[in-house]
Write a protein that holds these residues in place. Structure first.
Motif, short mmCIF file in Angstrom:
data_model
loop_
_atom_site.label_atom_id
_atom_site.label_comp_id
_atom_site.label_asym_id
_atom_site.label_seq_id
_atom_site.Cartn_x
_atom_site.Cartn_y
_atom_site.Cartn_z
N MET A 1 94.53 38.32 -1.10
CA MET A 1 94.84 36.98 -1.00
C MET A 1 94.29 37.11 0.57
N GLU A 2 93.88 35.96 1.04
CA GLU A 2 93.80 35.33 2.63
C GLU A 2 94.83 35.83 3.66
N PRO A 3 95.39 35.83 4.67
CA PRO A 3 96.32 36.13 5.00
C PRO A 3 96.42 34.72 5.35
N ILE A 4 97.68 34.21 5.49
CA ILE A 4 98.12 33.32 5.42
C ILE A 4 98.32 31.95 6.80
N ARG A 5 97.41 30.85 6.54
CA ARG A 5 97.24 30.45 8.04
C ARG A 5 98.72 29.62 8.81
N TRP A 6 99.49 29.57 9.43
CA TRP A 6 100.32 29.24 9.49
C TRP A 6 100.23 27.44 10.87
N GLN A 7 100.66 26.40 10.39
CA GLN A 7 100.42 25.49 11.29
C GLN A 7 101.89 25.15 11.62
N VAL A 8 102.48 25.16 12.96
CA VAL A 8 103.67 24.60 13.77
C VAL A 8 103.36 23.37 14.21
N GLN A 9 104.41 22.67 13.44
CA GLN A 9 104.36 21.21 14.07
C GLN A 9 105.68 21.16 14.98
N GLU A 10 105.29 21.05 16.62
CA GLU A 10 106.90 20.72 16.52
C GLU A 10 107.91 19.26 17.25
N PHE A 11 108.79 19.58 16.70
CA PHE A 11 109.68 17.92 17.55
C PHE A 11 110.18 18.28 18.58
N GLU A 12 110.08 17.01 19.02
CA GLU A 12 112.17 16.85 19.60
C GLU A 12 112.84 16.92 19.23
N SER A 13 112.93 15.82 18.59
CA SER A 13 114.18 15.65 17.56
C SER A 13 113.55 14.72 16.39
N LEU A 14 113.77 15.54 15.35
CA LEU A 14 114.14 15.11 13.65
C LEU A 14 115.52 14.90 12.79
N ASP A 15 114.85 13.93 11.93
CA ASP A 15 116.52 14.06 11.74
C ASP A 15 117.28 15.44 10.18
N SER A 16 115.80 15.95 10.29
CA SER A 16 116.13 17.40 9.38
C SER A 16 114.95 17.88 9.10
N THR A 17 114.25 19.08 9.82
CA THR A 17 112.85 19.49 9.83
C THR A 17 112.51 20.34 8.09
N ASN A 18 113.31 20.39 7.32
CA ASN A 18 113.71 20.43 5.73
C ASN A 18 113.23 19.02 5.23
N THR A 19 113.85 17.84 5.46
CA THR A 19 113.83 16.72 4.88
C THR A 19 111.85 16.30 5.47
N TRP A 20 111.62 16.77 6.31
CA TRP A 20 110.30 15.74 6.82
C TRP A 20 109.11 16.51 6.35
N LEU A 21 109.83 18.57 6.05
CA LEU A 21 108.17 18.83 5.27
C LEU A 21 108.73 18.65 3.63
N VAL A 22 109.71 18.21 3.28
CA VAL A 22 109.56 17.83 1.93
C VAL A 22 109.01 16.98 1.39
N ASP A 23 108.67 15.84 2.87
CA ASP A 23 108.21 14.22 2.45
C ASP A 23 106.36 14.90 2.10
N GLN A 24 106.43 16.11 3.24
CA GLN A 24 104.74 16.77 3.82
C GLN A 24 104.04 18.14 2.37
N ALA A 25 105.42 18.23 1.57
CA ALA A 25 105.37 19.14 0.55
C ALA A 25 104.61 18.15 -0.68
N ARG A 26 105.47 16.85 -0.54
CA ARG A 26 105.18 15.71 -1.76
C ARG A 26 103.55 15.25 -1.35
N ALA A 27 103.18 15.06 -0.41
CA ALA A 27 102.05 14.55 -0.07
C ALA A 27 100.92 15.44 -0.56
N GLY A 28 101.36 17.22 -0.82
CA GLY A 28 100.58 17.83 -0.56
C GLY A 28 99.61 18.61 0.57
N ALA A 29 100.83 18.69 1.17
CA ALA A 29 100.93 19.49 2.33
C ALA A 29 100.35 21.45 1.78
#
Ligand code: BT5
Length: 254
Positions: free
Chosen positions: A1-29
């Motif tokens: 397997m190719e080494p994984i490429r981390w892509q970090v998005q930084e936020f000053e404030s979010l409701d929840s990093t899990n909630t944001w990323l679950v939405d991204q995962a649903r959209a196919g991230a």
């Protein structure tokens, strides 16, 4: 397997990093997308519990992984994040937290960090996994048995640096998920790190409570409790280490 490429998005404030990323995962991230926030307005634990951390006092992050795993191996995703966080802290400040089954990092029975894994069904193939972790760096809630890195070591760690090293460690363990020998290696590291094994514990489940001695975790990540009924395998629950309760009782009495 190719080494994984981390892509970090930084936020000053979010409701929840899990909630944001679950939405991204649903959209196919893609696998490797990571969210990190300085502050969460609705940080979440399991079972609708809250995760509290003042701004910039903690590492608050969620990581999207898309491993192909049997259902019984899914607990390994939580395990690799816990083990990677532990290894990162050893490298950065010499603090080696214990893993408390199933998802806590603790130091001397005080909670230093917690992990929340959420599975997102994919249109085809295995579900995506969003693994969130909160690690207390310079503050911890007064009302819970908890601690932070400054309290333990006197060292002030920067969340960005902790995340960098955590992701380095996670890259190694993520690759292990893809082979059965690799998965066995993770199981071995988990067993070595689990402070729950050998302890008298109470496991609080949604509907009942079971007590016994935690003798092992099985290959599906269930904790095995031995008591008068024999050996019971428990897939989910909250563990209370009983000997600690007894010690506190003695301290309180003095
Ligand atoms: C957990 O749940 O331990 C999982 C916590 C995951 C938090 C991360 S932060 C980044 C990502 N985004 C999110 O929204 N969540 C994840 P659980 O085992 O249910 O424990 C929750 C309990 O821990 C609470 O009910 C409190 O008692 C306690 N708690 C809350 N904040 C804490 C803190 N900062 N340190 C230690 N304990 C805490």
């Amino acid at each position: 397997m190719e080494p994984i490429r981390w892509q970090v998005q930084e936020f000053e404030s979010l409701d929840s990093t899990n909630t944001w990323l679950v939405d991204q995962a649903r959209a196919g991230a893609a696998e490797g997308l990571v969210a990190r926030a300085d502050f969460q307005t609705s940080g979440r634990g399991r079972l609708d519990r809250r995760w509290e951390a003042p701004a910039r006092s903690a590492l608050l992050t969620s990581i999207l992984l898309r491993p192909t795993l049997d259902e019984s191996d899914r607990f390994l995703v939580t395990a690799i994040v816990a083990l990677s966080a532990r290894a990162a802290l050893v490298r950065l400040c010499g603090v080696r937290p214990d893993v408390k089954w199933p998802n806590d990092l603790i130091v001397r029975e005080q909670k230093l960090g917690g992990i929340l894994a959420e599975f997102v069904p994919a249109t085809s193939g295995p579900p995506a996994v969003v693994v969130g972790i909160g690690l207390n760096l310079s503050s911890h809630p007064a009302q819970v048995a908890s601690t932070d890195i400054v309290e333990i070591s006197g060292l002030r760690l920067d969340p960005v640096t902790v995340l960098d090293i955590l992701l380095e460690e996670l890259e190694i363990r993520r690759a292990l998920l893809d082979s059965s020998e690799g998965r066995s290696e993770i199981r071995r590291e988990l067993r070595r790190s689990l402070v729950t094994l050998g302890r008298a514990v109470r496991v609080e489940r949604v509907t009942d409570v079971v007590e016994g001695v935690a003798v092992d975790v099985d290959d599906a990540g269930r904790i095995l409790l031995e008591n008068d009924d024999g050996v019971v395998a428990i897939p989910v629950g909250d563990v209370v280490h009983l000997r600690t309760l007894a010690l506190h009782a003695v301290e309180d009495a003095s």
